[in-house]
Design a protein around this motif. Structure first.
Motif, PDB file in Angstrom:
ATOM      1  N   HIS A  49     -26.423 -57.573  17.002  1.00  0.00           N
ATOM      2  CA  HIS A  49     -25.553 -56.561  17.606  1.00  0.00           C
ATOM      3  C   HIS A  49     -25.451 -55.292  16.763  1.00  0.00           C
ATOM      4  CE1 HIS A  49     -24.293 -59.620  20.498  1.00  0.00           C
ATOM      5  NE2 HIS A  49     -24.183 -60.446  19.484  1.00  0.00           N
ATOM      6  N   SER A 100     -25.790 -63.212  17.284  1.00  0.00           N
ATOM      7  CA  SER A 100     -25.527 -64.352  18.161  1.00  0.00           C
ATOM      8  C   SER A 100     -26.833 -65.095  18.404  1.00  0.00           C
ATOM      9  CB  SER A 100     -24.948 -63.899  19.508  1.00  0.00           C
ATOM     10  OG  SER A 100     -23.723 -63.229  19.342  1.00  0.00           O
ATOM     11  N   ALA A 102     -29.490 -52.745  17.117  1.00  0.00           N
ATOM     12  CA  ALA A 102     -29.567 -53.736  18.197  1.00  0.00           C
ATOM     13  C   ALA A 102     -30.982 -54.303  18.280  1.00  0.00           C
ATOM     14  CB  ALA A 102     -29.168 -53.101  19.524  1.00  0.00           C
ATOM     15  N   SER A 160     -33.222 -58.119  19.902  1.00  0.00           N
ATOM     16  CA  SER A 160     -33.132 -59.440  20.526  1.00  0.00           C
ATOM     17  C   SER A 160     -34.510 -60.061  20.646  1.00  0.00           C
ATOM     18  CB  SER A 160     -32.469 -59.352  21.905  1.00  0.00           C
ATOM     19  OG  SER A 160     -33.246 -58.576  22.791  1.00  0.00           O
ATOM     20  N   LYS A 216     -18.798 -58.609  15.330  1.00  0.00           N
ATOM     21  CA  LYS A 216     -19.875 -59.504  15.714  1.00  0.00           C
ATOM     22  C   LYS A 216     -21.212 -58.918  15.247  1.00  0.00           C
ATOM     23  CE  LYS A 216     -20.407 -60.099  20.130  1.00  0.00           C
ATOM     24  NZ  LYS A 216     -20.185 -60.595  21.505  1.00  0.00           N
ATOM     25  N   THR A 275     -29.663 -62.449  19.392  1.00  0.00           N
ATOM     26  CA  THR A 275     -29.275 -61.056  19.633  1.00  0.00           C
ATOM     27  C   THR A 275     -28.591 -60.525  18.386  1.00  0.00           C
ATOM     28  OG1 THR A 275     -28.929 -61.459  21.999  1.00  0.00           O
ATOM     29  CG2 THR A 275     -27.921 -59.480  21.044  1.00  0.00           C
ATOM     30  N   GLN A 295     -22.454 -67.784  16.292  1.00  0.00           N
ATOM     31  CA  GLN A 295     -22.179 -66.358  16.166  1.00  0.00           C
ATOM     32  C   GLN A 295     -21.786 -66.046  14.728  1.00  0.00           C
ATOM     33  OE1 GLN A 295     -20.333 -64.227  19.552  1.00  0.00           O
ATOM     34  NE2 GLN A 295     -18.676 -63.808  18.113  1.00  0.00           N
TER      35      GLN A 295
END
Length: 257
Positions: free
Chosen positions: A18, A195, A22, A24, A192, A16, A185
């Motif tokens: 962030h 991940s 964004a 994933s 962040k 993912t 992470q």
């Protein structure tokens, strides 16, 4: 954490991103968990599985570490530099094996146990598309666990969408007799960024389990590489800035430091 018998690992990996965009992805892979010396000593030399010899599913020592010394010596050097003082007994390796001779292994994990079979050290070895490898080694308190946490500065080119040497990795690890969970992470300036989570179900080695693994994951390496390239194209379309690897550094050298 205790040592385990040789195991096949049916894994699910999720990534993912962030920010700043964004994104994933999620895919399944086959990994193995083996004692790096016991597998060789047992002389597993069949057509289905072998160590340092051709087979449908195989491990080759030169795919890991420095390529200049034995894997045990390299593991001991890395962990000694990380502050581990206990003599090492068993060393286990979690990795994606070669299937039909093809390899690409984004992450391999070495678990070191002392002579009393206590978990005392771990190495996360990261690989990239430029044949570079980088090791992040940590001494482990034998009384810690069952959740283990580690952190260090990022110092290696992995993704063209992240600078090679900006940010900090946070590792979280948990393993028992039948399952494994590893979280990594990436943080930058307290934010962040990325991940990655790998979960695995562990099954003891057997001829039938190996045959089933070959049927379930015949294109293991191709799927990993293809998935990464497709997702990279999607990120480029989203407009993420691209960073080039540092020429002449470990990022573009074929051996882990």
């Amino acid at each position: 954490m205790i040592p385990l018998p040789a195991s096949l690992c049916d894994c699910v990996v999720g990534h993912t991103r962030h920010g700043p965009k964004a994104h994933s992805l999620r895919y399944s892979i086959l990994s193995v968990l083996v004692d790096i010396e016991a597998e060789t000593a047992r002389g597993r030399r069949g057509w289905l599985w072998a160590v340092d010899r051709p087979a449908l599913i195989s491990l080759w020592s030169h795919d890991y570490g420095s390529g200049r010394v034995k894997l045990r010596d390299w593991v001991e050097q890395q962990l000694s530099a990380a502050g581990m003082v206990q003599p090492i007994g068993r060393i286990e390796l979690l990795t994606v094996p070669r299937i039909f001779g093809l390899k690409f292994n984004p992450l391999s994990v070495f678990f070191a146990f002392d002579t009393r079979e206590r978990f005392v050290g771990v190495i996360f070895e990261v690989s990239n598309f430029h044949s570079g490898r980088q090791a992040y080694a940590f001494a482990v308190d034998p009384n810690a666990g069952p959740d283990y946490r580690f952190k260090c500065a990022k110092d290696f080119f992995v993704s063209p969408f992240n600078p090679a040497n900006r940010g900090e990795y946070h590792f979280r690890l948990r393993r028992d007799a039948t399952s494994l969970r590893l979280c990594i992470q990436l943080e930058r300036e307290g934010e962040k960024i990325l991940s990655a989570v790998q979960t695995a179900r562990l099954t003891p080695f057997s001829q039938s389990a190996l045959r089933q693994a070959l049927i379930s994951h015949p294109f293991n390496t191709i799927k990993i590489v293809g998935g990464i390239l497709i997702e990279a194209a999607r990120l480029a379309i989203k407009g993420l800035p691209v960073f080039a690897p540092r020429r002449g550094t470990v990022d573009t050298r074929p051996r882990s430091v």
